[in-house]
Design a protein around this motif. Structure first.
Motif, PDB file in Angstrom:
ATOM      1  N   ALA A  85       0.838  -1.207   0.000  1.00  0.00           N
ATOM      2  CA  ALA A  85       0.000   0.000   0.000  1.00  0.00           C
ATOM      3  C   ALA A  85       0.870   1.254   0.000  1.00  0.00           C
ATOM      4  N   CYS A  86       0.721   2.065  -1.019  1.00  0.00           N
ATOM      5  CA  CYS A  86       1.472   3.314  -1.131  1.00  0.00           C
ATOM      6  C   CYS A  86       1.238   4.171   0.110  1.00  0.00           C
ATOM      7  N   THR A  87       2.304   4.786   0.599  1.00  0.00           N
ATOM      8  CA  THR A  87       2.191   5.597   1.806  1.00  0.00           C
ATOM      9  C   THR A  87       1.578   6.969   1.545  1.00  0.00           C
ATOM     10  N   HIS A  88       1.268   7.281   0.294  1.00  0.00           N
ATOM     11  CA  HIS A  88       0.610   8.553   0.001  1.00  0.00           C
ATOM     12  C   HIS A  88      -0.887   8.457   0.248  1.00  0.00           C
ATOM     13  N   ALA A  89      -1.581   7.591  -0.489  1.00  0.00           N
ATOM     14  CA  ALA A  89      -3.036   7.474  -0.332  1.00  0.00           C
ATOM     15  C   ALA A  89      -3.517   6.027  -0.410  1.00  0.00           C
ATOM     16  N   GLY A  90      -2.588   5.085  -0.274  1.00  0.00           N
ATOM     17  CA  GLY A  90      -2.990   3.693  -0.131  1.00  0.00           C
ATOM     18  C   GLY A  90      -3.193   2.884  -1.398  1.00  0.00           C
ATOM     19  N   CYS A  91      -2.897   3.421  -2.571  1.00  0.00           N
ATOM     20  CA  CYS A  91      -3.033   2.626  -3.803  1.00  0.00           C
ATOM     21  C   CYS A  91      -2.028   1.471  -3.774  1.00  0.00           C
ATOM     22  N   VAL A 103       6.445   1.247  -8.245  1.00  0.00           N
ATOM     23  CA  VAL A 103       5.777   2.412  -8.821  1.00  0.00           C
ATOM     24  C   VAL A 103       4.314   2.410  -8.392  1.00  0.00           C
ATOM     25  N   CYS A 104       3.832   3.581  -7.995  1.00  0.00           N
ATOM     26  CA  CYS A 104       2.421   3.724  -7.647  1.00  0.00           C
ATOM     27  C   CYS A 104       1.657   4.254  -8.867  1.00  0.00           C
ATOM     28  N   PRO A 105       0.603   3.565  -9.291  1.00  0.00           N
ATOM     29  CA  PRO A 105      -0.127   3.985 -10.483  1.00  0.00           C
ATOM     30  C   PRO A 105      -1.007   5.218 -10.262  1.00  0.00           C
ATOM     31  N   CYS A 106      -1.289   5.559  -9.018  1.00  0.00           N
ATOM     32  CA  CYS A 106      -2.244   6.647  -8.763  1.00  0.00           C
ATOM     33  C   CYS A 106      -1.661   8.041  -8.984  1.00  0.00           C
ATOM     34  N   HIS A 107      -0.527   8.345  -8.366  1.00  0.00           N
ATOM     35  CA  HIS A 107       0.043   9.692  -8.494  1.00  0.00           C
ATOM     36  C   HIS A 107       1.536   9.651  -8.799  1.00  0.00           C
ATOM     37  N   GLY A 108       2.041   8.463  -9.112  1.00  0.00           N
ATOM     38  CA  GLY A 108       3.409   8.361  -9.620  1.00  0.00           C
ATOM     39  C   GLY A 108       4.540   8.251  -8.618  1.00  0.00           C
ATOM     40  N   ALA A 109       4.248   8.050  -7.336  1.00  0.00           N
ATOM     41  CA  ALA A 109       5.343   7.906  -6.371  1.00  0.00           C
ATOM     42  C   ALA A 109       6.163   6.663  -6.718  1.00  0.00           C
TER      43      ALA A 109
HETATM   44  S1  FES Z   1      -1.466   6.902  -3.720  1.00  0.00           S
HETATM   45 FE1  FES Z   1       0.538   6.441  -4.392  1.00  0.00          FE
HETATM   46  S2  FES Z   1       1.294   8.312  -5.135  1.00  0.00           S
HETATM   47 FE2  FES Z   1      -0.683   8.783  -4.406  1.00  0.00          FE
END
Ligand code: FES
Length: 142
Positions: A85-91, A103-109
């Motif tokens: 789970a991405c630490t930005h918003a959980g994607c 790579v996170c598909p939601c916002h590119g982290a």
């Molecule tokens: S949820 Fe992963 S970069 Fe926003």
């Protein structure tokens, strides 16, 4: 209001606005600082390398997602695991074999193989787990 008073008032407002902008920019910088503790669930599970669902882990560069964790095979006998789970918003992040990173598909982290943030907007690292192999059984814990 004469012209002189108008100019004084305008310059004063510009100054306040510039100070406000620099405060906002500074607070954005702090938001992007990577100094938080690694994030991820506490897990303890096994994967059987003999099962078709885990077959990717028999090849270097292969990965399998299970129990909120991505397990990656680096060599036929070496593995590591990172929270999914991405630490930005959980994607759900995915392993990029080409870049050898996550790579996170939601916002590119992006995250390196130790779970550290290499590109925002995420600002906390992913939890890394221990992976041990006993015969065909991988145990992932942490
Ligand atoms: S949820 Fe992963 S970069 Fe926003």
């Amino acid at each position: 209001m004469d012209r002189k008073e108008f100019l004084k008032l305008s310059c004063g407002l510009c100054g306040i606005s510039l100070i406000g902008s620099s405060v906002l920019l500074e607070s954005c910088k702090k938001t992007n600082a990577v100094n938080a503790a690694p994030q991820g669930p506490t897990v303890n599970f096994t994967l059987n390398l003999g099962q078709p669902a885990n077959a990717a882990l028999n090849t270097a560069g292969g990965s399998v997602a299970s129990n909120g964790v991505i397990v990656v095979c680096t060599t036929v006998t070496s593995y590591y695991a990172i929270a999914q789970a991405c630490t930005h918003a959980g994607c759900s992040i995915s392993f990029d074999k080409t870049g050898n990173d996550f790579v996170c598909p939601c916002h590119g982290a992006t995250f390196d193989t130790n779970g550290n943030v290499t590109s925002g907007p995420a600002n906390a690292p992913l939890k890394k787990y221990t992976v041990t192999r006993n015969g065909n059984i991988l145990t992932v814990a942490g």
